[in-house]
Scaffold this motif. Structure first.
Motif, short mmCIF file in Angstrom:
data_model
loop_
_atom_site.label_atom_id
_atom_site.label_comp_id
_atom_site.label_asym_id
_atom_site.label_seq_id
_atom_site.Cartn_x
_atom_site.Cartn_y
_atom_site.Cartn_z
N GLN A 61 14.00 36.67 50.77
CA GLN A 61 14.75 35.50 51.23
C GLN A 61 16.25 35.74 51.07
OE1 GLN A 61 11.54 33.76 52.63
NE2 GLN A 61 13.52 32.74 52.73
N SER A 63 18.33 34.80 53.30
CA SER A 63 18.93 33.60 53.88
C SER A 63 17.90 32.49 53.81
CB SER A 63 19.36 33.84 55.33
OG SER A 63 18.21 33.93 56.17
N GLU A 64 18.37 31.25 53.93
CA GLU A 64 17.44 30.12 53.88
C GLU A 64 16.65 29.99 55.17
OE1 GLU A 64 19.51 26.59 52.87
OE2 GLU A 64 20.24 27.35 50.93
N ALA A 65 17.12 30.61 56.22
CA ALA A 65 16.52 30.38 57.54
C ALA A 65 15.22 31.16 57.74
CB ALA A 65 17.53 30.73 58.63
N THR A 66 15.28 32.47 57.54
CA THR A 66 14.12 33.30 57.87
C THR A 66 13.91 34.38 56.83
OG1 THR A 66 15.51 34.77 59.23
CG2 THR A 66 14.39 32.95 60.36
#
Length: 218
Positions: A61, A63-66
């Motif tokens: 993780q 990034s929080e997105a993907t």
């Protein structure tokens, strides 16, 4: 597994405290493990001193997105030994990372002992299956398993128990060239199924996932 050979590691994580903690674990492990590069971007493992790392420890993780599947694919394409080290305790994520070519999948809850052991195993190309990943293997019901011929399975399992392909050939009454042919066929079938297995450790992981061999047997 030898633990006296120096092992270089690149750390990719977006939390400085995690990077510092992992480096401290390696420093105090009693093994010659050195962090060559660390940072929040996969570039630290693909340029500068990080290019020479035997093992890359990658947070899933970034990034929080993907999830960092793209970064994992990039490293695997460069034939890097990647340990995915993440807070994400997910069977699907673990199996996806293995299918993409990760060496192993560790949750951060599994801690220092498993990370150090997995790092040494990755540097030597010796399979390592931590508890969370073993649970994921045991409950894997997904499709995409290639159909292996009986002789391909025989060669594959014998290779897992042998130190060399020459020993496999002697045990099964084959030539080394024939052993290589069978193993190449197995790798092609896994690649065609979207589950590449370029190393012996990857093939072991696939065999466990697909029920060809049990963890107890290994």
């Amino acid at each position: 597994m030898r633990s006296d050979r120096p092992v270089g590691v690149a750390l990719v994580d977006d939390h400085p405290v995690v990077l510092a903690g992992i480096e401290y674990w390696y420093t105090t492990s009693g093994h010659p493990i050195t962090v060559l590069a660390k940072g929040h971007d996969v570039a630290v493992a693909t340029s500068g001193p990080g290019r020479d790392a035997d093992v890359v420890v990658l947070d899933l993780q970034l990034s929080e997105a993907t999830p960092a599947y793209r970064e994992l694919k990039q490293l695997v394409a460069q034939q890097r030994q990647v340990i995915v080290y993440t807070m994400k305790d997910s069977q699907d994520a673990a199996l996806t990372c293995l299918d993409l070519g990760a060496f192993t999948y560790l949750t951060k809850a599994e801690g220092e002992r498993h990370l150090v052991a997995a790092t040494l195993a990755a540097a030597e190309g010796v399979p390592y299956t931590p508890p969370a990943l073993a649970g994921a293997f045991g409950s894997d019901t997904r499709r995409g398993r290639p159909v292996l011929a009986p002789r391909e399975v025989d060669v594959l399992l014998e290779w897992f128990q042998s130190e060399s392909k020459a020993m496999v050939a002697q045990s099964l009454g084959l030539s080394v060239r024939t052993v290589n042919t069978y193993l190449d066929r197995v790798r092609i079938k896994y690649a065609n199924a979207g589950r590449p297995a370029t190393t012996k450790a990857n093939l072991v992981a696939r065999a466990v996932q697909d029920g060809l061999v049990s963890l107890d047997e290994l």
